[in-house]
Write a protein that holds these residues in place. Structure first.
Motif, PDB file in Angstrom:
ATOM      1  N   ALA B  42       0.808  -1.217   0.000  1.00 17.46           N
ATOM      2  CA  ALA B  42       0.000   0.000   0.000  1.00 17.46           C
ATOM      3  C   ALA B  42       0.840   1.265   0.000  1.00 17.46           C
ATOM      4  O   ALA B  42       0.462   2.245   0.591  1.00 17.46           O
ATOM      5  CB  ALA B  42      -0.947   0.004   1.181  1.00 17.46           C
ATOM      6  N   GLY B  43       1.948   1.235  -0.655  1.00 21.02           N
ATOM      7  CA  GLY B  43       2.729   2.473  -0.775  1.00 21.02           C
ATOM      8  C   GLY B  43       2.144   3.329  -1.871  1.00 21.02           C
ATOM      9  O   GLY B  43       1.138   2.991  -2.468  1.00 21.02           O
ATOM     10  N   GLY B  44       2.781   4.444  -2.134  1.00 21.61           N
ATOM     11  CA  GLY B  44       2.328   5.302  -3.219  1.00 21.61           C
ATOM     12  C   GLY B  44       2.795   4.745  -4.545  1.00 21.61           C
ATOM     13  O   GLY B  44       3.531   3.770  -4.615  1.00 21.61           O
ATOM     14  N   CYS B  45       2.332   5.381  -5.625  1.00 20.99           N
ATOM     15  CA  CYS B  45       2.713   4.929  -6.963  1.00 20.99           C
ATOM     16  C   CYS B  45       3.683   5.940  -7.580  1.00 20.99           C
ATOM     17  O   CYS B  45       4.009   6.952  -6.979  1.00 20.99           O
ATOM     18  CB  CYS B  45       1.464   4.800  -7.822  1.00 20.99           C
ATOM     19  N   PHE B  47       3.263   8.050 -10.000  1.00 21.06           N
ATOM     20  CA  PHE B  47       2.667   9.379 -10.163  1.00 21.06           C
ATOM     21  C   PHE B  47       2.785  10.171  -8.861  1.00 21.06           C
ATOM     22  O   PHE B  47       3.151  11.346  -8.848  1.00 21.06           O
ATOM     23  CB  PHE B  47       1.200   9.256 -10.600  1.00 21.06           C
ATOM     24  N   ASP B  48       2.489   9.498  -7.768  1.00 20.89           N
ATOM     25  CA  ASP B  48       2.605  10.096  -6.437  1.00 20.89           C
ATOM     26  C   ASP B  48       4.015  10.654  -6.248  1.00 20.89           C
ATOM     27  O   ASP B  48       4.206  11.807  -5.845  1.00 20.89           O
ATOM     28  CB  ASP B  48       2.313   8.996  -5.396  1.00 20.89           C
ATOM     29  N   CYS B 131      -2.172   6.578 -15.183  1.00 17.94           N
ATOM     30  CA  CYS B 131      -2.350   5.237 -15.779  1.00 17.94           C
ATOM     31  C   CYS B 131      -3.332   5.197 -16.955  1.00 17.94           C
ATOM     32  O   CYS B 131      -3.012   4.657 -18.013  1.00 17.94           O
ATOM     33  CB  CYS B 131      -2.835   4.256 -14.720  1.00 17.94           C
ATOM     34  N   GLY B 162       1.179   5.828 -12.693  1.00 18.60           N
ATOM     35  CA  GLY B 162       1.311   5.104 -11.430  1.00 18.60           C
ATOM     36  C   GLY B 162       1.795   3.684 -11.563  1.00 18.60           C
ATOM     37  O   GLY B 162       2.618   3.217 -10.774  1.00 18.60           O
ATOM     38  N   PHE B 163       1.317   2.992 -12.580  1.00 19.51           N
ATOM     39  CA  PHE B 163       1.602   1.547 -12.612  1.00 19.51           C
ATOM     40  C   PHE B 163       3.010   1.182 -13.069  1.00 19.51           C
ATOM     41  O   PHE B 163       3.357   0.019 -13.089  1.00 19.51           O
ATOM     42  CB  PHE B 163       0.538   0.776 -13.406  1.00 19.51           C
ATOM     43  N   VAL B 164       3.872   2.148 -13.434  1.00 17.10           N
ATOM     44  CA  VAL B 164       5.235   1.766 -13.808  1.00 17.10           C
ATOM     45  C   VAL B 164       6.096   1.443 -12.598  1.00 17.10           C
ATOM     46  O   VAL B 164       7.162   0.836 -12.753  1.00 17.10           O
ATOM     47  CB  VAL B 164       5.959   2.814 -14.688  1.00 17.10           C
TER      48      VAL B 164
END
Lengths: 458, 552
Positions: B42-45, B47-48, B131, B162-164
């Motif tokens: 549950a960390g950030g992604c 983009f964050d 994303c 985010g998903f990278v």
């Protein structure tokens, strides 16, 4: 009769809106032993989680299927399966609630099919409650996520009943909208119990997010309504739905179990509270308890004391539809003028807001309208504070998120007592603002603009 | 997407990143991101991370291209401060709808840029990819290029859906965007031999301003701070600095090392946390500038300022020493800043019983080892349950950590202090360290702890809620349930070399992952609460202002 308009900007500036999936996850948080799971990339969960933690100042359970670039393109079955297995094994939840997000909806993951496959491949999960709701980020808003999720919970978890079977006369279902706080639900429970009724509240965030220290250790939600209790909700004699958003869930309940429902679109204000009490008295067969007769008197007195301050105020309000309708109607009934109203998503109540117009838009729209129309009271969630500061008008925080003040979970606005508290808070805010910023000086007396706004009825 | 994956590869090839340098080429290609655990992360992604790194640029518009979730759920959640423009506090997003997902969001993005320029006319716009538009193939580079040409204004694409990967990767990708599109695009009005860049300093709670007056006094100019209280023009001119300091964080090391390659700007990694570290950092800056042509008198001025500030800070800290004697601290920072905070705490006489090194490099760990000696308790990772146990067994009197783990301590009725990015107090430099001590003192000696550790009058002292919760923790520990998320799949976490190591994975991230498992943390058994009571009774003489004593 308000005209509902939609902002036609390409760029949303200072969003009022939050996304649909976290509205869904919020509903799951009102279930006991629940783990909400967002099917999307990590950030989708982490942003929502941070928001809930900042609002409630509590640890909040929420999980992600942690979709990567590759799994997003190829489809997320493995991720959903692994997430469910991991959560099931580690935190032993009573229910896992899954909401989809923008990424997985863009790909078009068929999560219902995934769930069937998971149950097939893992027989021990055959009976385990897994509830999935489709909630793409790129459609609708927070309130819609809650609405769909509660309706789905009813459809999936409530056992059908034989219409001829006898009902439990003291049992009622309560389906609260997401605009009610844990404090509101606590107040409602007390009222219903005072009428001798036994309420089942779905979802019950007052059990899980009311800021208490629990005595049991659980890695999931720490309270709320249990899956077992939801299953038996069909035995109740009535369903009380609060907020127009709950019509869908109430209808689902009626369709499945035959339990009739009464929808209260709002519970803030004298008249709606009267209607509510009358209804409870009718269904319970008991007179309104003395306690509430007295509270009604107190509310009436509060209204008398506060109308000097609230009457004539030009209100700018930004909130999700049901909260907007609820608070703005009460303030209209107190003599305020709903001058600028902005909301996030379409709803049947918007037309009935006592304003010229309701805009589906963002906080920039609200700020511009408030400025152009000379509003002198702003009500919004915490994100509205920048606008209020720029406009230099008193600001009351209502709704979600409220991250820059304590006690958000315990604010109440329902029934006589809640209305009274809200009225006092608002009137005191206005009095303080007048003392701090509007003391008469020679210059203000000469200025063409009147210092006190005259009372007008719309 | 080819250009994005090329950028990612490029970022992972960072020779100045100690973690990367130790890996084989094959391992490097996989990058820094560990496999994320569905249902256990549950960390950030990314983009964050990108937004965190660039948002403190105050005068630009930050436009998030994506559905409402990415910006609507996250804006206005960080406490950077600005000395001028407040444009950065406004939130801009294209709020993509279904129709944009079907037909593509590029037109909406272009229009959004146009609207922002018409309304706010910022010196530049940063456009963040998320994303959904990345998936449907929106080419933000192309849109930014066209908009740039059309409006005659820099429109910078930040390619970090985010998903990278993780937050950390996102910060690096943000750095790449600066390197590619911003740094070196303008020339400063004047340059001096006293110009420096600060990289990776975000001016949280206005911390930068605890150091800036000192630099001003010594005669050092911050040409650009990337990105705290930053302005677009400053970063565009930052290639003319004579030296750079990378502040406490490796997230933007690519910016520092590429600026050295391209413009010959030497850099060092330093910290302004703690007296010694602040002094070291100031001396290093002065030395580097002198090496590159500044007057040697700079060092004299620096030494004079350092001596004066140190003396003042020591005097201010001295009064806490008797109150902190024998007090133990558990430090959970995610590891990035561990060593600098360790030094600071030791200066006040606090004993550190454990510090997390999750994100620390081996270099960081050596530094901690040096500071704390051989019984350094380095924590690779700690589940809330284990964290709770440490607090319960009174191994620590106070926990310092990020906001996400606060409930472990608070619900265990143990003092806690936020030292992560959401904090509201500034702890940097000579002034900040005294602030930190004051906050620790307030937390440790607050009279609430004794009251909260008492069982309710109707509870049997032996079976109060704390004992009950504790029993549950013990049962589940004895039941052999893996306390480690992803135990079945994740490779066993490496043990650090230190003598007493607490194991395991993600700490900050574990909190939300376990959800309210932190509530296990709530318990304090009667033994501990007795011990706690005793300890605080011992403390009473040292707290004349104690409300408890006043009551007595």
């Amino acid at each position: 009769m308000a005209i509902v308009t939609c902002s036609d900007k390409a760029c949303t500036i200072n969003p009022l809106k939050m996304s649909q999936p976290i509205g869904g996850a919020f509903a799951f948080l009102g279930l006991r032993g629940a783990m909400p799971l967002l099917h999307g990339s990590q950030g989708c969960t982490s942003f929502g989680l941070t928001l809930f933690v900042r609002h409630f100042k509590e640890a909040v359970p929420m999980q992600t299927t942690a979709m990567s670039e590759v799994s997003t393109v190829l489809g997320g079955y493995e991720n959903v399966e692994q997430a469910v297995l991991n959560i099931y094994k580690r935190v032993k939840p009573e229910i896992i609630g899954i909401n989809s997000t923008g990424v997985t909806e863009t790909k078009g993951d068929d999560v219902e099919a995934f769930i069937r496959l998971i149950r097939q491949n893992h027989p021990h999960l055959e009976k385990f409650p897994l509830v999935y709701v489709s909630t793409p980020d790129f459609k609708e808003a927070f309130q819609d996520g809650w609405e769909k999720t509660v309706a789905r919970l009813v459809e999936v978890l409530v056992d059908p009943v034989d219409p001829a079977a006898p009902r439990d006369c003291s049992r009622v279902n309560v389906l609260p909208g997401c605009h009610l706080t844990p404090g509101d639900l606590g107040e409602l429970r007390t009222i219903l119990e005072d009428f001798g009724l036994r309420p089942s509240i779905l979802p019950d965030i007052s059990g899980s997010l009311d800021g208490h220290i629990p005595d049991e250790f659980t890695p999931t939600t720490i309270g709320g309504i249990g899956v077992d209790e939801i299953a038996t909700m069909g035995q109740a004699v009535w369903t009380i739905a609060i907020g127009a958003q709950m019509r869908r869930a109430a209808e689902a309940m009626q369709a499945k179990t035959g339990t009739p429902f009464r929808l209260f679109e709002r519970l803030c204000g004298l008249v709606p509270s009267d209607e509510f009490m009358t209804f409870l008295s009718e269904i319970s067969g008991k007179p309104v308890p003395a306690k509430y007769r007295r509270q009604r008197g107190q509310l009436a007195d509060a209204m008398l004391d506060a109308h000097f301050h609230i009457g004539g105020r030009k209100l700018a309000i930004g909130a999700e539809p049901d909260l907007l309708f609820d608070i703005s109607s009460m303030l209209h009934e107190m003599g305020a003028e709903v001058t600028a109203a902005v909301t996030t998503t379409a709803s049947p109540v918007l037309e009935r807001v006592k304003a010229q117009e309701v805009v589906i838009g963002d906080l920039e729209d609200l700020e511009e309208l408030a400025k152009a129309r000379d509003c002198n009271l702003l009500i919004c969630h915490s994100h509205g504070r920048q606008a209020a500061a720029r406009l230099d008008i008193p600001f009351y925080r209502a709704g979600f998120p409220m991250f820059d003040r304590l006690g958000a979970a315990h604010q109440i606005s329902v029934s006589y007592r809640g209305t009274r508290e809200l009225i006092f808070d608002l009137a005191n805010l206005i009095i303080a603002d007048r003392e701090d910023n509007h003391q008469p000086i020679p210059a203000t007396c000469r200025s063409p603009a009147p210092v006190c706004v005259s009372f007008r009825r719309s | 997407m080819t250009s994005l994956s090329a950028t990612i590869q490029n970022v992972f090839n960072e020779p100045n990143c100690a973690k990367n340098a130790n890996k084989s080429e094959a391992a490097r290609k996989k990058g820094c991101t560990k496999q994320l655990q569905p249902g256990g992360a549950a960390g950030g992604c990314a983009f964050d991370g990108a937004k965190i790194a660039l948002q403190p640029f105050t005068d630009v518009a930050h436009l998030v291209h994506g559905p409402i979730a990415c910006e609507g759920n996250s804006w206005d959640n960080r406490g950077s401060a600005s000395s001028g423009s407040d444009l950065w506090r406004r939130s801009f997003t294209t709020d993509m709808h279904e129709i944009d997902v079907v037909f593509g969001g590029e037109k909406r993005l272009y229009k959004a840029i146009k609207e922002i320029i018409a309304k706010y006319d910022p010196p530049a716009i940063f456009v963040y990819q998320t994303c959904v538009p990345a998936m449907i193939g929106d080419d933000i580079n192309a849109v930014c290029k066209i908009a740039s040409a059309k409006f005659g204004k820099p429109v910078i694409p930040v390619n970090s859906p985010g998903f990278v990967g993780s937050k950390n990767l996102g910060s690096k990708l943000a750095g790449e965007a600066l390197l590619e599109y911003v740094i070196g695009t303008q020339e400063p009005d004047c340059t001096t031999p006293y110009d420096i860049n600060l990289i990776g300093e975000f001016n949280l709670s206005g911390e930068l301003w605890q150091i800036k007056p000192l630099l001003d006094e010594i005669g050092i100019r911050i040409l650009s701070c990337i990105s705290g209280d930053g302005k677009y023009r400053e970063v565009a001119c930052s290639h003319r600095a004579r030296a750079a300091m990378m502040v406490c964080s490796k997230a933007m090391i690519n910016v520092a090392s590429k600026m050295r390659e391209r413009y010959g700007i030497p850099f060092f990694e330093g910290s302004f946390y703690g007296i010694q570290d602040a002094s070291d950092a100031l001396r290093k800056i002065a030395r580097m500038l002198i090496e590159r042509g500044a007057s040697p008198q700079l060092m004299e001025r620096t030494e004079a300022a350092v001596a004066r500030e140190e003396a003042k800070a020591w005097a201010a800290i001295a009064r806490f020493k008797p109150r902190f004697a024998g007090k133990k601290v558990l430090l959970i920072t995610g590891g990035v800043k561990s060593w600098s905070v360790v030094a600071a705490l030791q200066e006040a006489g606090l004993e550190i019983v454990g510090t997390s090194v999750k994100k620390s490099t081996s270099e960081d760990k050596e530094r901690i080892q040096k500071l704390m000696g051989h019984d350094a308790h380095m924590i690779e990772d700690l589940t809330p349950r284990e964290m709770y146990k440490m607090l319960k067994e009174a191994k620590a009197d106070i926990m310092l950590s990020g906001g996400k783990s606060q409930f472990v301590a608070l619900k265990a009725a143990t003092p806690w202090l936020d030292i992560n990015q959401e904090r509201c107090h500034a702890y940097m430099g000579y002034v900040g360290i005294v602030n930190l001590m004051e906050e620790i003192d307030k937390a440790l000696y607050n009279p609430i702890w004794d009251q909260l550790r008492r069982p309710a009058p109707w509870d049997d002292a032996e079976i109060n809620w704390q004992a009950k919760a504790l029993a549950q923790v013990d049962v589940s520990a004895a039941g052999g349930e893996p306390t480690l998320l992803g135990a079945e799949r994740a490779p066993p976490a490496k043990r650090t070399r230190s003598s007493k190591t607490v194991e395991l994975s993600l700490i900050e991230d574990r909190i939300p992952a376990h959800g309210s498992s932190v509530f296990g943390a709530m318990a304090l058994d009667t033994h501990t609460s007795a011990a706690g009571k005793q300890a605080s009774e011992n403390n009473l003489p040292a707290q004349p202002m104690s409300a408890l004593q006043a009551a007595e």
